[in-house]
Design an enzyme around this catalytic site. Structure first.
Site, short mmCIF file in Angstrom:
data_model
loop_
_atom_site.label_atom_id
_atom_site.label_comp_id
_atom_site.label_asym_id
_atom_site.label_seq_id
_atom_site.Cartn_x
_atom_site.Cartn_y
_atom_site.Cartn_z
N ALA A 130 42.98 54.36 48.83
CA ALA A 130 41.67 54.40 48.17
C ALA A 130 41.74 53.77 46.79
O ALA A 130 40.87 52.97 46.40
CB ALA A 130 41.16 55.84 48.07
N TYR A 131 42.76 54.12 46.03
CA TYR A 131 42.90 53.59 44.68
C TYR A 131 43.08 52.07 44.71
O TYR A 131 42.42 51.34 43.96
CB TYR A 131 44.09 54.25 43.98
CG TYR A 131 44.24 53.86 42.53
CD1 TYR A 131 43.44 54.44 41.56
CD2 TYR A 131 45.17 52.91 42.13
CE1 TYR A 131 43.56 54.09 40.22
CE2 TYR A 131 45.31 52.54 40.81
CZ TYR A 131 44.50 53.13 39.85
OH TYR A 131 44.62 52.77 38.54
N CYS A 132 43.94 51.59 45.61
CA CYS A 132 44.18 50.15 45.68
C CYS A 132 42.93 49.41 46.15
O CYS A 132 42.61 48.33 45.63
CB CYS A 132 45.35 49.86 46.62
SG CYS A 132 46.95 50.42 45.96
N SER A 136 39.86 50.32 45.67
CA SER A 136 38.87 50.34 44.59
C SER A 136 39.24 49.35 43.48
O SER A 136 38.37 48.66 42.94
CB SER A 136 38.73 51.75 44.01
OG SER A 136 39.91 52.15 43.33
N LYS A 137 40.52 49.26 43.15
CA LYS A 137 40.93 48.36 42.07
C LYS A 137 40.91 46.90 42.50
O LYS A 137 40.63 46.01 41.69
CB LYS A 137 42.31 48.76 41.54
CG LYS A 137 42.32 50.09 40.79
CD LYS A 137 41.38 50.08 39.60
CE LYS A 137 41.42 51.36 38.79
NZ LYS A 137 40.49 51.34 37.64
#
Length: 292
Positions: free
Chosen positions: A154-156, A158-159
């Site tokens: 999720a973090y990757c 989003s970034k």
């Protein structure tokens, strides 16, 4: 030669996620250079505490960056109280670690909403002011924008998304005099990173990174680099500087990462961390502004 320390004096700067960590450090650096600072986020008491220490006119607003209507209201309140924004720093963010297959759908979605949708809402809300001031929008991104890591889907996602968003926005707004920059940052010594180190999956992930990529950097140091990039209206800033070189080899990173982590991170004891960061919870209606 222009004294850059006076370029921001009297201008209004907006910082989302300004209650702690990098947002707090950026707010202090902006205020030290004479900017009027608007702090936005979910931790109202902490925001008030930061605003109260700033050596320049400031205000704080309790608001969820994913709420279009609330952000639009706050943007107008910022204009009335502090003046039109010349700088917007989209810093608010959350993270989650663990296997995608075991992740909670609501938590996974919240990471995307805060980090990607929240950044777009922030840009949309303050864009009319940035157009008036011919200002600068800076997106806080990550090494994860360049090379994705396992157990942080999720973090990757989003970034990577905010990187693409900013590249598109920069080309769109350049003819209208608005600058758009991306801050590619690695590990910063913040509460969220210290919390992440308590979880085996993220601790192991970091342990298997090359030594230079494991190092954490003090938030005030990163903030100085970020604000200097804002003053220069730079399209990008890299902290640490060697991250710039990673751009040249990014096409080969997925294969290298997959090979390096195939055994170490494929263990059943790696459980999802849940949401990391104050933005993991949704806010109620935007609260009133208070002076700092």
């Amino acid at each position: 030669m222009t004294d850059r320390k006076h370029l921001l004096r009297g201008r209004t700067a907006v910082v989302t996620g300004g209650a702690r960590g990098l947002g707090k450090a950026v707010a202090r650096e902006l205020a030290a250079r004479g900017a009027h600072v608007a702090l936005l986020g979910l931790e109202e008491d902490a925001l008030a505490g930061v605003a109260g220490t700033l050596p320049a006119p400031s205000g704080h607003w309790h608001v969820d960056v994913t709420d279009d209507a609330a952000m639009a209201r706050v943007a107008e309140e910022v204009r009335r109280r502090l003046g039109p924004a010349s700088v917007v720093v989209a810093n608010a963010g959350v993270a989650e670690g663990g296997p995608f297959a075991d992740s909670d759908p609501a938590s996974w979605r919240r990471v995307i909403e805060v980090n990607l949708i929240g950044s777009a809402v922030t840009a949309r809300s303050f864009l009319p002011q940035l157009l008036d001031t011919r200002g600068h929008y800076l997106q806080i991104a990550s090494l994860a924008s360049i090379g994705a890591a396992p157990m942080m889907s999720a973090y990757c996602a989003s970034k990577s998304g905010v990187e693409g968003f900013c590249h598109s926005l920069r080309a769109e707004l350049a003819p209208r005099g608005v600058g758009v920059g991306i801050a590619y940052l690695n590990w910063i010594d913040t509460d969220m990173i210290r919390d992440a180190d308590q979880y085996p999956v993220l601790r192991e992930l970091r342990a298997h990174m090359p030594p230079p990529a494991r190092k954490t950097y003090p938030a005030p140091y990163v903030a100085r680099r970020v604000v200097a990039a804002i003053e220069r209206r730079s399209p990008s800033v890299y902290v640490p500087r060697w991250l710039r070189g990673v751009q040249a080899v990014r096409a080969g990173l997925p294969g290298v990462v997959a090979l390096a982590t195939r055994k170490e991170l494929n263990r059943s004891e790696f459980a999802p961390t849940g949401l990391l960061g104050a933005g993991g919870r949704a806010a109620g209606p935007a609260g009133p502004a208070r002076s700092g």
